[in-house]
Design a protein around this motif. Structure first.
Motif, PDB file in Angstrom:
ATOM      1  N   TYR A 157     -33.857  75.448 -36.955  1.00 31.02           N
ATOM      2  CA  TYR A 157     -33.176  76.478 -36.168  1.00 31.02           C
ATOM      3  C   TYR A 157     -31.876  75.951 -35.556  1.00 31.02           C
ATOM      4  O   TYR A 157     -30.810  76.533 -35.736  1.00 31.02           O
ATOM      5  CB  TYR A 157     -34.127  76.988 -35.079  1.00 31.02           C
ATOM      6  N   HIS A 158     -31.976  74.833 -34.857  1.00 33.63           N
ATOM      7  CA  HIS A 158     -30.773  74.303 -34.210  1.00 33.63           C
ATOM      8  C   HIS A 158     -29.801  73.713 -35.227  1.00 33.63           C
ATOM      9  O   HIS A 158     -28.586  73.732 -34.998  1.00 33.63           O
ATOM     10  CB  HIS A 158     -31.144  73.308 -33.112  1.00 33.63           C
ATOM     11  N   GLY A 159     -30.318  73.239 -36.352  1.00 31.63           N
ATOM     12  CA  GLY A 159     -29.434  72.784 -37.419  1.00 31.63           C
ATOM     13  C   GLY A 159     -28.601  73.927 -37.967  1.00 31.63           C
ATOM     14  O   GLY A 159     -27.393  73.789 -38.179  1.00 31.63           O
ATOM     15  N   ILE A 160     -29.237  75.065 -38.182  1.00 35.64           N
ATOM     16  CA  ILE A 160     -28.504  76.241 -38.662  1.00 35.64           C
ATOM     17  C   ILE A 160     -27.460  76.668 -37.637  1.00 35.64           C
ATOM     18  O   ILE A 160     -26.316  76.972 -37.991  1.00 35.64           O
ATOM     19  CB  ILE A 160     -29.474  77.401 -38.969  1.00 35.64           C
ATOM     20  N   LEU A 161     -27.851  76.686 -36.366  1.00 29.69           N
ATOM     21  CA  LEU A 161     -26.904  77.094 -35.328  1.00 29.69           C
ATOM     22  C   LEU A 161     -25.720  76.132 -35.249  1.00 29.69           C
ATOM     23  O   LEU A 161     -24.580  76.564 -35.048  1.00 29.69           O
ATOM     24  CB  LEU A 161     -27.612  77.198 -33.979  1.00 29.69           C
ATOM     25  N   ALA A 162     -25.966  74.840 -35.412  1.00 27.41           N
ATOM     26  CA  ALA A 162     -24.862  73.869 -35.397  1.00 27.41           C
ATOM     27  C   ALA A 162     -23.987  74.044 -36.638  1.00 27.41           C
ATOM     28  O   ALA A 162     -22.754  74.076 -36.544  1.00 27.41           O
ATOM     29  CB  ALA A 162     -25.409  72.449 -35.312  1.00 27.41           C
ATOM     30  N   LEU A 163     -24.622  74.172 -37.796  1.00 28.62           N
ATOM     31  CA  LEU A 163     -23.856  74.295 -39.043  1.00 28.62           C
ATOM     32  C   LEU A 163     -23.142  75.637 -39.169  1.00 28.62           C
ATOM     33  O   LEU A 163     -22.195  75.759 -39.955  1.00 28.62           O
ATOM     34  CB  LEU A 163     -24.773  74.066 -40.244  1.00 28.62           C
ATOM     35  N   SER A 164     -23.563  76.628 -38.377  1.00 29.77           N
ATOM     36  CA  SER A 164     -22.875  77.920 -38.434  1.00 29.77           C
ATOM     37  C   SER A 164     -21.438  77.813 -37.933  1.00 29.77           C
ATOM     38  O   SER A 164     -20.630  78.709 -38.155  1.00 29.77           O
ATOM     39  CB  SER A 164     -23.636  78.984 -37.641  1.00 29.77           C
ATOM     40  N   ARG A 165     -21.113  76.698 -37.304  1.00 32.47           N
ATOM     41  CA  ARG A 165     -19.741  76.445 -36.849  1.00 32.47           C
ATOM     42  C   ARG A 165     -18.922  75.714 -37.900  1.00 32.47           C
ATOM     43  O   ARG A 165     -17.754  75.428 -37.685  1.00 32.47           O
ATOM     44  CB  ARG A 165     -19.754  75.631 -35.562  1.00 32.47           C
ATOM     45  N   SER A 166     -19.540  75.389 -39.006  1.00 31.95           N
ATOM     46  CA  SER A 166     -18.862  74.622 -40.049  1.00 31.95           C
ATOM     47  C   SER A 166     -18.561  75.517 -41.251  1.00 31.95           C
ATOM     48  O   SER A 166     -18.806  76.722 -41.224  1.00 31.95           O
ATOM     49  CB  SER A 166     -19.757  73.451 -40.483  1.00 31.95           C
ATOM     50  N   SER A 167     -18.102  74.896 -42.310  1.00 34.87           N
ATOM     51  CA  SER A 167     -17.822  75.654 -43.527  1.00 34.87           C
ATOM     52  C   SER A 167     -19.044  75.719 -44.448  1.00 34.87           C
ATOM     53  O   SER A 167     -18.931  76.175 -45.586  1.00 34.87           O
ATOM     54  CB  SER A 167     -16.634  75.036 -44.274  1.00 34.87           C
ATOM     55  N   THR A 168     -20.198  75.302 -43.955  1.00 35.89           N
ATOM     56  CA  THR A 168     -21.419  75.373 -44.753  1.00 35.89           C
ATOM     57  C   THR A 168     -21.682  76.822 -45.144  1.00 35.89           C
ATOM     58  O   THR A 168     -21.548  77.732 -44.316  1.00 35.89           O
ATOM     59  CB  THR A 168     -22.622  74.813 -43.949  1.00 35.89           C
ATOM     60  N   SER A 169     -22.061  77.034 -46.365  1.00 39.02           N
ATOM     61  CA  SER A 169     -22.295  78.380 -46.880  1.00 39.02           C
ATOM     62  C   SER A 169     -23.465  79.063 -46.159  1.00 39.02           C
ATOM     63  O   SER A 169     -24.580  78.554 -46.149  1.00 39.02           O
ATOM     64  CB  SER A 169     -22.604  78.304 -48.380  1.00 39.02           C
TER      65      SER A 169
END
Length: 194
Positions: A157-169
């Motif tokens: 969950y927190h990984g997705i929230l952190a990566l949502s700030r990146s260019s990760t698809s």
């Protein structure tokens, strides 16, 4: 004698939380908060003490008005894996997928273990998420399986929230969420048929 300016506290806290979510605590000035909330610095200091006081109030407002409500909807007393999966997928869709992430996750990254000004709010939010996820997993998989799976889902969950700030698809993250919850449903179905 100076007249006390009246303001809508919820609106001010929502504006401040959004600004802190977008830019982080350290990158927001009192001047930025004046522009965002519409309050003058004197009103900010009178109502909240200082920038840290406004941050703590905005964080508490975010936890109560956003995190707690989402946990009720997606991980409440009757929630199943399907609802919990909806929690994960919802952060990958608009309006939540605006590229600014989550105030809680962003504050964890900004403050790290130091916590400081954010300690209380972060602790409360993390516990709400942990209890919500654990509750669903205990109902769906049993207490023993829930122990090992809870931490896994919180990290996800927190990984997705952190990566949502990146260019990760976002579509790749959503695909991964669906695969993880498919695995959990298979565990649930295996336990039921055993």
């Amino acid at each position: 004698m100076a007249r006390t300016r009246e303001f809508d506290r919820d609106t001010v806290l929502l504006s401040a939380a959004n600004l802190f979510r977008q830019r982080g605590y350290r990158n927001v000035s009192i001047s930025d908060l004046e522009k965002s909330t519409g309050l003058v610095s004197g009103s900010i200091y009178n109502a909240f003490g200082d920038k840290a006081g406004l941050f703590r109030a905005a964080l508490a407002h975010y936890v109560d008005g956003f995190v707690r409500q989402r946990m009720k909807v997606f991980a409440g007393d009757k929630a199943r894996l399907e609802e919990l999966e909806g929690l994960y997928l919802s952060v990958l869709e608009m309006p939540l997928a605006d590229g600014h992430g989550c105030l809680i996750t962003n504050s964890i990254v900004e403050f790290g273990r130091e916590g400081g000004v954010a300690s209380e709010g972060l602790g409360e939010a993390l516990e709400l998420v942990r209890k919500g996820v654990a509750g669903v997993l205990e109902r769906e998989l049993g207490a023993e399986a829930a122990k090992s799976e809870t931490t896994r889902l919180i990290v996800l969950y927190h990984g997705i929230l952190a990566l949502s700030r990146s260019s990760t698809s976002f579509s790749e993250m959503a695909e991964m969420v669906r695969a993880e919850f498919s695995r959990l449903r298979n565990l649930r179905d295996s336990a039921v048929s055993a």
